[in-house]
Design a protein around this motif. Structure first.
Motif, PDB file in Angstrom:
ATOM      1  N   ASP A 152      -3.613   8.855  -8.356  1.00  0.00           N
ATOM      2  CA  ASP A 152      -3.829  10.102  -7.502  1.00  0.00           C
ATOM      3  C   ASP A 152      -2.732   9.615  -6.353  1.00  0.00           C
ATOM      4  O   ASP A 152      -1.840   8.779  -6.413  1.00  0.00           O
ATOM      5  CB  ASP A 152      -5.623  10.029  -6.617  1.00  0.00           C
ATOM      6  N   ASP A 153      -2.929  10.942  -5.662  1.00  0.00           N
ATOM      7  CA  ASP A 153      -1.747  10.650  -4.554  1.00  0.00           C
ATOM      8  C   ASP A 153      -2.478   9.595  -3.132  1.00  0.00           C
ATOM      9  O   ASP A 153      -1.393   9.685  -1.823  1.00  0.00           O
ATOM     10  CB  ASP A 153      -1.451  12.068  -4.138  1.00  0.00           C
ATOM     11  N   GLY A 154      -3.976   9.198  -3.029  1.00  0.00           N
ATOM     12  CA  GLY A 154      -4.188   8.597  -2.141  1.00  0.00           C
ATOM     13  C   GLY A 154      -2.713   6.915  -2.029  1.00  0.00           C
ATOM     14  O   GLY A 154      -1.531   7.237  -1.537  1.00  0.00           O
ATOM     15  N   GLY A 155      -3.865   5.673  -1.418  1.00  0.00           N
ATOM     16  CA  GLY A 155      -2.689   5.238  -1.625  1.00  0.00           C
ATOM     17  C   GLY A 155      -3.571   4.000  -2.467  1.00  0.00           C
ATOM     18  O   GLY A 155      -4.433   4.398  -3.412  1.00  0.00           O
ATOM     19  N   THR A 209       1.575   5.028  -0.946  1.00  0.00           N
ATOM     20  CA  THR A 209       0.860   6.346  -0.727  1.00  0.00           C
ATOM     21  C   THR A 209       1.988   6.881  -1.811  1.00  0.00           C
ATOM     22  O   THR A 209       2.853   7.421  -1.350  1.00  0.00           O
ATOM     23  CB  THR A 209       0.417   7.061   0.333  1.00  0.00           C
ATOM     24  N   TYR A 251      -3.638  -0.558  -3.349  1.00  0.00           N
ATOM     25  CA  TYR A 251      -3.457  -1.025  -2.141  1.00  0.00           C
ATOM     26  C   TYR A 251      -3.622  -2.319  -3.633  1.00  0.00           C
ATOM     27  O   TYR A 251      -4.850  -2.410  -4.508  1.00  0.00           O
ATOM     28  CB  TYR A 251      -5.607  -1.708  -2.020  1.00  0.00           C
ATOM     29  N   ALA A 255      -7.073   1.943  -6.351  1.00  0.00           N
ATOM     30  CA  ALA A 255      -6.755   3.238  -5.662  1.00  0.00           C
ATOM     31  C   ALA A 255      -7.539   3.846  -4.359  1.00  0.00           C
ATOM     32  O   ALA A 255      -8.583   3.245  -4.994  1.00  0.00           O
ATOM     33  CB  ALA A 255      -6.470   4.559  -6.610  1.00  0.00           C
ATOM     34  N   ASP A 256      -7.109   4.397  -3.997  1.00  0.00           N
ATOM     35  CA  ASP A 256      -8.052   4.812  -2.956  1.00  0.00           C
ATOM     36  C   ASP A 256      -9.479   5.675  -3.493  1.00  0.00           C
ATOM     37  O   ASP A 256     -10.954   5.357  -3.156  1.00  0.00           O
ATOM     38  CB  ASP A 256      -7.548   5.923  -2.125  1.00  0.00           C
ATOM     39  N   ASN A 257      -9.024   6.606  -4.395  1.00  0.00           N
ATOM     40  CA  ASN A 257     -10.319   7.180  -5.331  1.00  0.00           C
ATOM     41  C   ASN A 257     -11.161   6.095  -6.199  1.00  0.00           C
ATOM     42  O   ASN A 257     -11.850   6.600  -6.578  1.00  0.00           O
ATOM     43  CB  ASN A 257     -10.114   8.404  -5.584  1.00  0.00           C
ATOM     44  N   TRP A 306       1.030  -1.171   0.148  1.00  0.00           N
ATOM     45  CA  TRP A 306      -0.213  -0.286  -0.121  1.00  0.00           C
ATOM     46  C   TRP A 306       0.809   1.179   0.046  1.00  0.00           C
ATOM     47  O   TRP A 306       0.840   1.793   1.028  1.00  0.00           O
ATOM     48  CB  TRP A 306      -1.184   0.266   1.241  1.00  0.00           C
TER      49      TRP A 306
END
Length: 131
Positions: A118-121, A66, A123, A95-97, A64
């Protein structure tokens, strides 16, 4: 609804024991070793774990990372004792989004690189066959 196995077992010598032996044979070596941490590169954030099946036929990778979109230099490393035996090197993660990200493993060096929308994570969870 309960199933009565007594008629089946009564006709078999050591029926329950034989069935347990067969299940034990199936699981012999198919159990997983301990979870281990991969090595994140400098500035890399997230969680990076893997575990190898006891028969050394598979590795389960759970990463994961980020902040990959704005920091594509972030990497992680798996042991080359594993990556030189992997049969697959490219993976897609969620991705998180709700988007996606990718992970590429260099089989020779163990270096894992990532891309993301995106800059979330991202998985990434994969079970990979080993040669």
């Amino acid at each position: 609804m309960a199933i009565n196995f007594e008629p089946i077992f009564s006709e078999m010598a050591n029926g329950p024991e034989k069935i347990k032996e067969n299940f034990d044979k199936i699981n012999d070596g198919a159990q997983w070793g301990p979870t281990q941490n991969a090595t994140p590169g400098p500035g890399t954030e997230g969680a990076f774990t893997y575990k190898v099946r006891n028969d050394n036929q598979f590795v389960a990778i759970t990463f994961w990372p980020t902040g990959i979109k704005t920091h594509p230099e972030r990497v992680a490393y798996l042991p080359t004792s594993i990556t030189t035996r992997m049969l697959t090197f490219d993976f897609i993660g969620r991705a998180d989004n709700g988007g996606y990200g990718t992970m590429r493993v260099d089989g020779n060096t163990g270096k894992c690189t990532f891309t993301a929308n995106d800059d979330g994570g991202i998985y990434v969870q994969q079970t990979v066959a080993l040669k």
